[in-house]
Design a protein around this motif. Structure first.
Motif, PDB file in Angstrom:
ATOM      1  N   HIS A 293      -4.599   5.185  -4.499  1.00  0.00           N
ATOM      2  CA  HIS A 293      -5.694   4.909  -3.480  1.00  0.00           C
ATOM      3  C   HIS A 293      -5.987   6.182  -2.546  1.00  0.00           C
ATOM      4  O   HIS A 293      -6.872   6.149  -2.086  1.00  0.00           O
ATOM      5  CB  HIS A 293      -5.408   3.612  -2.663  1.00  0.00           C
ATOM      6  CG  HIS A 293      -4.530   4.032  -1.482  1.00  0.00           C
ATOM      7  ND1 HIS A 293      -3.202   4.101  -1.388  1.00  0.00           N
ATOM      8  CD2 HIS A 293      -4.862   3.909  -0.084  1.00  0.00           C
ATOM      9  CE1 HIS A 293      -2.789   4.237  -0.160  1.00  0.00           C
ATOM     10  NE2 HIS A 293      -3.771   4.259   0.617  1.00  0.00           N
TER      11      HIS A 293
ATOM     12  N   ASP B 214      -7.424   2.271   5.415  1.00  0.00           N
ATOM     13  CA  ASP B 214      -6.467   1.342   5.085  1.00  0.00           C
ATOM     14  C   ASP B 214      -6.572  -0.057   5.682  1.00  0.00           C
ATOM     15  O   ASP B 214      -6.666  -0.952   5.122  1.00  0.00           O
ATOM     16  CB  ASP B 214      -4.899   1.731   5.409  1.00  0.00           C
ATOM     17  CG  ASP B 214      -4.459   2.881   4.456  1.00  0.00           C
ATOM     18  OD1 ASP B 214      -4.722   2.844   3.244  1.00  0.00           O
ATOM     19  OD2 ASP B 214      -3.850   3.876   4.835  1.00  0.00           O
TER      20      ASP B 214
ATOM     21  N   ASN C 200       0.750  -1.178   0.221  1.00  0.00           N
ATOM     22  CA  ASN C 200       0.075   0.025   0.002  1.00  0.00           C
ATOM     23  C   ASN C 200       0.864   1.039  -0.086  1.00  0.00           C
ATOM     24  O   ASN C 200       0.532   2.357  -0.538  1.00  0.00           O
ATOM     25  CB  ASN C 200      -0.972  -0.129   0.976  1.00  0.00           C
ATOM     26  CG  ASN C 200      -1.837   1.287   1.452  1.00  0.00           C
ATOM     27  OD1 ASN C 200      -1.332   1.985   2.295  1.00  0.00           O
ATOM     28  ND2 ASN C 200      -2.642   1.237   0.685  1.00  0.00           N
TER      29      ASN C 200
ATOM     30  N   HIS D 297      -8.834   7.619   0.890  1.00  0.00           N
ATOM     31  CA  HIS D 297      -8.665   8.552   1.927  1.00  0.00           C
ATOM     32  C   HIS D 297      -9.128  10.048   1.194  1.00  0.00           C
ATOM     33  O   HIS D 297      -9.386  10.805   2.370  1.00  0.00           O
ATOM     34  CB  HIS D 297      -7.225   8.670   2.095  1.00  0.00           C
ATOM     35  CG  HIS D 297      -6.737   7.684   2.471  1.00  0.00           C
ATOM     36  ND1 HIS D 297      -7.045   6.740   3.778  1.00  0.00           N
ATOM     37  CD2 HIS D 297      -5.643   6.983   2.049  1.00  0.00           C
ATOM     38  CE1 HIS D 297      -6.189   5.645   3.862  1.00  0.00           C
ATOM     39  NE2 HIS D 297      -5.308   5.800   2.799  1.00  0.00           N
TER      40      HIS D 297
HETATM   41 FE   LIG Z   1      -3.841   4.545   2.757  1.00  0.00          FE
END
Ligand SMILES: [Fe+2]
Ligand code: FES
Length: 399
Positions: free
Chosen positions: A200, A325, A194, A205
């Motif tokens: 992402h 996450d 990640n 987020h």
């Molecule tokens: Fe993240």
């Protein structure tokens, strides 16, 4: 095939599999042996004390303590005499004394006393409690679980060595950056990958969770990925009002380092903290962190999730509605099924990181020393590129 028949239904799909070589961490596995060529933090220095403390790392259960002379020790828990756990032992000046028959071991597993034997055990030198070397730095206890003849130096890191006036290094064991509780019930690689997945950020987020970090991080960036001598680097550029550009560099560094500048972009500077993703076993990980702060508890500021709440303060409904996450990565399962993935161009960082680690597996299998292992003090200081930087002209961002 019947005319008009729908294909691609879930029926008859192949049995899913995962990359065992990249995920499994026990001794004797390819990744387990690669990870065992590095130092890993296994506790805060303050955890090593006069009460034996359970530690689980790379699939091994161990007992941590500090003898009365201040030396930390990490021993295999089953006493070499008849196997009870040293968790119930007492700590003494010279070592740790098993609760059952009182054998006393020092921090390197030497048996110093066998009180039930005539003369304190004339054959006690024949016994060695299995042990691992430890070193302390940055307020963390680092353990080396690998072959003794391959033990590298414990690295130093520029971002934790070069301090501004008023700054000091604070350790943290609360899994900052996982977005969840102390121990996440999934494979370590799901989290570590990640770090090199910048796309992402504006989605997970920046929109699903609301603006979890700053409005700035919600902007879809221009991104370049590259492989370095120590891992994979991600550079993201975001254009700001007024022609300035936010240049953010994040690195995943072998073996498990997260080199992630503050996503709240409190200031423009070199990365403030380092995180070590510790594989507890194949299906659990936790994160140890050390970072530059000016006040005690400063690292905790980067932990909040939704509306200033931490993960454990969110209701299950809020966790579902505002995933972070932790939800995304544990949502991939205990160990994600690599056979079911469909990589796109935006996954290049993950692809490069897997290739980088595959290469390290081959280096170790061929008897070599993997990336970033240093055996001379001059090579043992690591300089990172990571940070949040402000550059003046859009000309420096890629087309
Ligand atoms: Fe993240
Ligand atoms: S089992 Fe530990 S001293 Fe006997």
């Amino acid at each position: 095939m019947q005319a008009g028949m729908d294909t691609g239904t879930a029926y008859g799909r192949p049995r899913p599999t995962y990359r065992r070589d990249l995920t499994e961490v026990s001794a004797g596995t390819p990744m387990g042996e690669l990870l065992r060529r590095y130092w890993h933090p296994v506790a805060l220095s303050t955890d090593a004390g006069t009460i034996p403390c359970r530690v689980r790392a790379l699939g091994e259960d161990l007992i941590l303590f500090r003898d009365g002379r201040g030396r930390p020790g990490l021993l295999y828990p089953r006493c070499a005499h008849r196997g009870t756990t040293l968790y119930y032992a007492k700590i003494e000046d010279r070592g740790i004394r098993c609760c059952y028959h009182g054998w006393l071991y020092d921090v390197q597993g030497h048996c110093l006393e066998q009180p039930c034997e005539q003369g304190g055990g004339p054959r006690r030198d024949k016994v060695r409690q299995p042990w691992y070397p430890l070193e302390e730095r940055y307020g963390l206890v680092f353990a080396y679980l690998g072959p003794p003849d391959k033990k590298p130096l414990l690295p130093r890191y520029d971002c934790l060595e070069e301090l501004a006036p008023g700054e000091f290094v604070e350790p943290d064991d609360s899994s900052i950056g996982s977005g969840g509780p102390l121990i996440a019930p999934c494979n370590w690689l799901q989290h570590w990958e990640n770090v090199v997945d910048p796309f992402h950020v504006p989605v997970l987020h920046g929109s699903f969770s609301g603006a979890q970090f700053t409005a700035l991080m919600g902007i879809m960036p221009k991104v370049e990925f590259s492989t370095t001598a120590r891992g994979v680097k991600v550079e993201s550029w975001r254009e700001l009002d007024g022609g300035q550009v936010h240049h953010r560099i994040t690195e995943a560094v072998c073996p498990t380092l997260r080199v992630v500048p503050n996503p709240r972009v409190a200031s423009y500077q070199k990365v403030e903290s380092l995180g070590w993703v510790l594989p507890i076993d194949d299906t659990h990980y936790r994160i140890y962190t050390a970072g530059r702060v000016t006040e005690r508890g400063g690292l905790q500021e980067i932990r909040s999730r939704q509306g200033g709440k931490r993960w454990d303060e969110l209701t299950p409904q809020e966790q579902r509605q505002f995933p972070g996450d932790y939800e995304a990565q544990t949502g991939q399962g205990e160990i994600t099924f690599h056979s079911e993935e469909h990589f796109a161009a935006s996954d290049k960082g993950v692809a490069l990181l897997r290739r980088f680690m595959e290469n390290q597996l081959m280096v170790v299998a061929a008897g070599g020393d993997p990336a970033g292992t240093a055996f001379a003090e001059a090579d043992a200081c690591v300089r990172f590129d990571a940070g949040n930087y402000l550059i003046e002209s859009a000309a420096r961002s890629p087309a």
